[in-house]
Design a protein around this motif. Structure first.
Motif, short mmCIF file in Angstrom:
data_model
loop_
_atom_site.label_atom_id
_atom_site.label_comp_id
_atom_site.label_asym_id
_atom_site.label_seq_id
_atom_site.Cartn_x
_atom_site.Cartn_y
_atom_site.Cartn_z
N GLN A 49 130.16 35.60 8.08
CA GLN A 49 130.79 36.14 7.45
C GLN A 49 132.00 35.49 6.46
O GLN A 49 132.10 36.53 5.75
CB GLN A 49 130.49 38.02 7.92
CG GLN A 49 129.16 37.81 8.49
CD GLN A 49 129.07 39.08 8.68
OE1 GLN A 49 129.40 40.18 7.80
NE2 GLN A 49 129.08 39.71 9.80
N ASP A 320 118.18 38.87 11.99
CA ASP A 320 118.51 38.97 11.08
C ASP A 320 118.34 38.79 9.64
O ASP A 320 118.26 36.89 9.71
CB ASP A 320 120.13 39.42 11.05
CG ASP A 320 120.97 40.09 10.40
OD1 ASP A 320 119.42 40.61 9.18
OD2 ASP A 320 121.64 40.83 9.72
N GLU A 322 118.84 39.19 6.72
CA GLU A 322 119.67 39.03 5.74
C GLU A 322 120.39 37.36 5.73
O GLU A 322 121.05 37.32 4.33
CB GLU A 322 120.66 39.85 5.44
CG GLU A 322 120.36 41.09 5.11
CD GLU A 322 119.10 41.37 3.60
OE1 GLU A 322 119.59 40.31 2.92
OE2 GLU A 322 117.74 41.71 3.78
N TYR A 323 120.84 36.74 6.95
CA TYR A 323 121.10 35.73 7.45
C TYR A 323 120.82 34.16 6.79
O TYR A 323 119.08 33.85 6.57
CB TYR A 323 121.24 35.34 8.29
CG TYR A 323 122.70 35.54 8.88
CD1 TYR A 323 123.82 35.18 9.42
CD2 TYR A 323 122.62 37.09 9.57
CE1 TYR A 323 125.37 36.06 9.94
CE2 TYR A 323 123.71 37.83 9.38
CZ TYR A 323 124.87 37.32 9.87
OH TYR A 323 126.08 37.98 10.51
N ARG A 379 117.51 29.95 0.43
CA ARG A 379 117.19 31.43 0.77
C ARG A 379 117.31 32.29 1.50
O ARG A 379 117.73 31.16 2.80
CB ARG A 379 115.42 30.83 0.84
CG ARG A 379 115.49 30.01 -0.40
CD ARG A 379 114.05 30.02 -0.68
NE ARG A 379 113.23 29.40 -1.51
CZ ARG A 379 112.71 28.28 -1.89
NH1 ARG A 379 113.08 27.52 -0.44
NH2 ARG A 379 112.59 27.42 -2.78
N SER A 380 117.57 33.64 2.56
CA SER A 380 117.44 34.35 3.79
C SER A 380 115.74 34.44 4.14
O SER A 380 115.04 33.42 3.33
CB SER A 380 118.24 35.62 3.06
OG SER A 380 116.89 36.50 2.37
N ALA A 382 114.69 36.67 5.08
CA ALA A 382 113.89 37.29 4.13
C ALA A 382 113.01 37.02 2.83
O ALA A 382 112.27 37.28 2.75
CB ALA A 382 115.02 38.75 3.56
N GLU A 383 113.70 35.90 1.97
CA GLU A 383 112.87 35.38 1.00
C GLU A 383 112.13 34.43 1.28
O GLU A 383 111.38 34.20 1.18
CB GLU A 383 114.19 34.62 0.25
CG GLU A 383 115.08 35.86 -0.26
CD GLU A 383 115.91 34.88 -0.86
OE1 GLU A 383 116.95 35.59 -1.67
OE2 GLU A 383 116.70 34.16 -0.23
N ASP A 401 108.16 40.56 9.91
CA ASP A 401 109.32 38.81 9.98
C ASP A 401 109.74 39.02 12.03
O ASP A 401 109.99 38.44 12.19
CB ASP A 401 110.85 40.75 10.19
CG ASP A 401 110.81 40.16 7.91
OD1 ASP A 401 110.24 39.73 8.12
OD2 ASP A 401 111.69 40.51 7.82
N ARG A 425 125.73 34.27 6.14
CA ARG A 425 126.01 35.36 4.75
C ARG A 425 126.39 34.92 3.89
O ARG A 425 126.17 35.97 3.14
CB ARG A 425 126.90 36.64 5.41
CG ARG A 425 125.65 37.72 6.33
CD ARG A 425 124.36 37.88 6.20
NE ARG A 425 124.38 38.91 5.06
CZ ARG A 425 124.34 40.74 5.82
NH1 ARG A 425 124.84 41.18 7.73
NH2 ARG A 425 124.60 41.24 4.64
N ARG A 427 126.53 32.77 0.44
CA ARG A 427 125.52 32.32 0.24
C ARG A 427 125.77 31.03 -0.62
O ARG A 427 127.04 30.62 -0.93
CB ARG A 427 124.43 32.53 -0.78
CG ARG A 427 123.56 33.74 -0.05
CD ARG A 427 122.47 33.88 -1.15
NE ARG A 427 121.70 35.03 -0.61
CZ ARG A 427 120.33 35.07 -0.86
NH1 ARG A 427 119.69 34.46 -0.74
NH2 ARG A 427 119.64 36.04 0.10
#
Length: 428
Positions: A49, A320, A322-323, A379-380, A382-383, A401, A425, A427
């Motif tokens: 982060q 996670d 979002e990573y 891309r995370s 999630a994506e 997930d 985290r 981008r």
């Protein structure tokens, strides 16, 4: 600076700045220093982060001729970060400053001091401290560590390298041999001449000759020979000694990462790969600290220990969504690795990594090659997972997930263990 270092050490680095560098070569290449890669610092020390803005401060303690300083300053060139290069050798600093001048780097402050003087220098706190190849040359390494911790921000990190005992077995026998041969000689030139004669005459049975493929410093000219074999103050550590010193005594979290190989030399299954003898099942149930100590003894190739130190574990977490996963240290891409797995007919799939020399069977799962296909460093998870669920063969029963993370875990563990896949985290 009297009393804060051994006079012989300062004399050595004034006469033979180390590592030997020609500033005029600076326009031809940038020399990276493994631990000082900002993506790695972010992954292992700041939970992925850190954006390295907002007045980020770096101390290079014992910066020598400037490798770490130049690499960090280049990476931070477009930020408002400040790098403080501290070293006791005027000759070494002069080389480092010239390198920075050639590159046009203006974000470096230069100080000729011992790191043991940090308490009186009032430099403020630092977010990251590089201290590579320094503490093992101090009369009291713990005093050096305490000085560094005194200027480390509460959430800061240290990238450190010290010598490793087992891989340097032949080195320490050679040091003892040369101490006996040199006797009362104090002149650097005469000691070097004796060392060169000994190196040229070594029989193949000598332990240094037997393990010479592990060591290269003595091939880097007089400065390398002296630093490796004639240094007046040199000690080394085992994995267990590092835990006793850094973790048990100071409460610091340790993350090992050997240059070019990552954590692989500290993982018994990767040290022995592709062989997986049954005793590894019992080893895998031991605490990580004990596994790493076993791996050091199994492999025998660690001549240094490189690692990050933090006040508590702050590694970017796998799992996670979002990573953002990304590849580093090599030009391989997700689609390329996906294609290799897709074409393979081996069961199980065998990952052959040429740079580390590791070949190991891997469970690539049902979804691994599809996940890899969409990893682009932007891309995370999630994506990426949404794209995988959009694949025609998975639309009727899309995996969640948790299923995808569990399926990809063996591939991620290997790629992360050799530092070829990290998380962030922030981008690109």
């Amino acid at each position: 600076m009297d009393g804060s270092y051994l006079p012989q050490v300062r004399a050595q680095y004034e006469a033979l700045p180390y590592p030997p560098r020609d500033p005029e070569e600076e326009g031809q290449r940038l020399l990276p220093t493994w631990l000082d890669s900002l993506p790695m610092i972010n992954h292992y020390c700041f939970a992925g982060q850190q954006d390295f803005g907002h007045g980020w401060r770096v101390l290079v303690a014992g910066g020598g001729t400037g490798d770490a300083t130049i690499y960090l300053a280049e990476q931070l060139r477009s930020t408002d970060a400040e790098i403080v290069h501290l070293d006791l050798s005027a000759a070494s600093i002069a080389i480092a400053r010239r390198r920075a001048e050639i590159r046009g780097l203006g974000n470096i402050r230069w100080l000729q001091e011992s790191l043991l003087e940090l308490p009186r220098l009032e430099l403020g706190e630092f977010d990251y401290i590089n201290c590579s190849g320094v503490l093992h040359h101090l009369p009291d390494p713990d005093a050096g560590l305490r000085a560094l911790l005194g200027v480390l921000a509460a959430d800061g990190a240290i990238g450190m390298m010290v010598y490793a005992t087992y891989g340097r077995t032949g080195v320490y026998q050679m040091q003892e041999l040369l101490r006996r041969i040199n006797g009362g000689w104090e002149r650097i030139g005469q000691c070097l001449d004796n060392a060169r004669q000994v190196l040229a005459a070594l029989p193949p049975t000598n332990w240094f000759a037997r393990g010479e493929q592990l060591i290269s410093d003595h091939r880097r000219g007089d400065a390398g020979i002296y630093d490796l074999l004639l240094h007046s103050q040199d000690r080394s550590y085992t994995v267990e000694e590092l835990y006793a010193w850094l973790h048990d005594a100071h409460g610091l979290h340790i993350e090992f990462s050997d240059v070019g190989r990552g954590r692989a030399p500290y993982l018994p299954d990767l040290v022995l790969a592709p062989r997986q003898p049954p005793f590894l099942d019992a080893v895998a149930r031991l605490p990580p600290r004990e596994q790493q100590a076993i791996a050091e003894l199994l492999g025998g190739t660690l001549v240094t220990h490189s690692f990050y130190l933090c006040r508590g574990a702050r590694v970017a977490p796998y799992g996670d969504p979002e990573y953002v996963p990304f590849f580093c240290h090599e030009p391989v891409t997700g689609p390329e690795l996906s294609a290799i797995i897709h074409r393979s007919r081996e069961v199980p799939f065998v990952m052959r990594h040429s740079h580390t020399g590791i070949s190991t069977p891997l469970d690539v799962g049902r979804f691994g090659k599809f996940i890899l296909k969409y990893i682009d460093g932007r891309r995370s998870f999630a994506e990426i997972f949404a794209l995988v669920r959009g694949e025609e063969k998975f639309r009727r029963s899309p995996p969640d997930d948790a299923t995808l993370f569990a399926d990809f875990a063996p591939l991620y563990r290997f790629l992360n263990a050799i530092e070829r896949m990290l998380l962030t985290r922030c981008r690109a």
